[in-house]
Design an enzyme around this catalytic site. Sequence first.
Site, PDB file in Angstrom:
ATOM      1  N   GLY A   1      -1.505 -12.192 111.508  1.00 56.57           N
ATOM      2  CA  GLY A   1      -1.404 -11.549 110.112  1.00 56.57           C
ATOM      3  C   GLY A   1      -1.465 -10.136 110.082  1.00 56.57           C
TER       4      GLY A   1
ATOM      5  CG  HIS B   1      -9.172  -9.331 109.122  1.00 61.90           C
ATOM      6  ND1 HIS B   1     -10.414  -8.814 110.037  1.00 61.90           N
ATOM      7  CD2 HIS B   1      -8.158  -8.401 109.487  1.00 61.90           C
ATOM      8  CE1 HIS B   1     -10.064  -7.814 110.766  1.00 61.90           C
ATOM      9  NE2 HIS B   1      -8.497  -7.600 110.415  1.00 61.90           N
ATOM     10  CD  GLU B   2      -4.418  -9.053 108.281  1.00 60.18           C
ATOM     11  OE1 GLU B   2      -4.270  -7.835 107.992  1.00 60.18           O
ATOM     12  OE2 GLU B   2      -4.542  -9.486 109.555  1.00 60.18           O
TER      13      GLU B   2
ATOM     14  CB  THR C   1     -19.889  -0.931 108.721  1.00 59.93           C
ATOM     15  OG1 THR C   1     -19.436   0.306 108.645  1.00 59.93           O
ATOM     16  CG2 THR C   1     -19.608  -1.721 107.629  1.00 59.93           C
TER      17      THR C   1
END
Length: 363
Positions: free
Chosen positions: A237, A274-275, A300
């Site tokens: 994707g 995710h996308e 993160t």
Amino acid sequence: MKKAFLSMATLALFFTACNDDIQAPVQEQQIDMSDFYVYTDIQTDLTSKFTENKNQNRTCYTMNNLNRLLDENPGLEKRMYDIEYQTRKFIATKGKPSNGGGKPDNNTGDTDVNVEPISGSLIKIPVHVNVLYNTNDQNVSTQQIVDQITVLNIDFNNQNTNISKLPGDSTFANDVADTDIEFTFDPLTDITRKYTDVSAWSTNDDMKKSSRGGIDPTSPETTMNIWICNMGGGILGYAQFPGGPLSTDGIVLLYSSLPGGTAAPYNEGRTATHEVGHYLNLRHIWGDGRCRQDDFVADTPSSDRPNYRCPSYPTVHCQTADMTMNYMDYTNDSCMYMFTDGQSNRMRAIFQEGGARASMIGN
């Protein structure tokens, strides 16, 4: 590597006082844009260098697509700079840390940054799904599409039961976010299907254009469009970041990546999660570069590469334990199950007044 647009942007400092201990309001302080980048030329190198078997590992084409759009659209780099500035300004105004130009290095797995979530009302994103099929199996069922939207709502609201796999001795438990973002979808009206002679689409956005045999987006100013089709090259994707052309805005998914599809271990719907993260302005968690190229999120850890399959904890790079369970890494669907508070703040920022996707809510 092509140089990113790095001109500094600052807010005017109007506050003066003879008492040096008095601080200016957060919203009047400088917004650090020194680490901002758009172009990347390391995506392919990272994939080939750290992949044991390329055909068995997650392949997201979003950054490659971004490089192409930057080449084709003069002014996109500046628009993305302005979006990033607005994002950081909103987060700073709320008194929350963003990346601040980098993260501290340590080997504990902790970024030493405790990001508090920015509260607000529920954000509802309308979704329209476009299905392009050449064979019966590519014409995914309505139930699969409904299941995919359900997975998105589970993941963006911290309801993924795999969160129980979070290592008990990691510090990441304090970072798990409920983004309070909901995807709305009516299977009776929000699906467009079209048979095509194209057996496998490339990543040049032709599936988004009726003039090229694809399907034009539905109301991209107010609706998140998803194209489901077959793609070549092992690509699962790709997405378009905020700021790109409206005519191609949205995300593209390999049809077999939907829940119940045949793209195991990437067939539980996490490719879409995710996308959509990219669509809502999240970068890959490793920053698509080396240790000092950031994903613009404070909580993160720094890393220099993607992770694949289901890594053991701790997996250490750049002197920190990687957050391999984050949706913006490349691990198996069953092994990714969290966004962070910092990522949530970043996504929510684009829906605020003046934000890149503010037009999507309140309609």
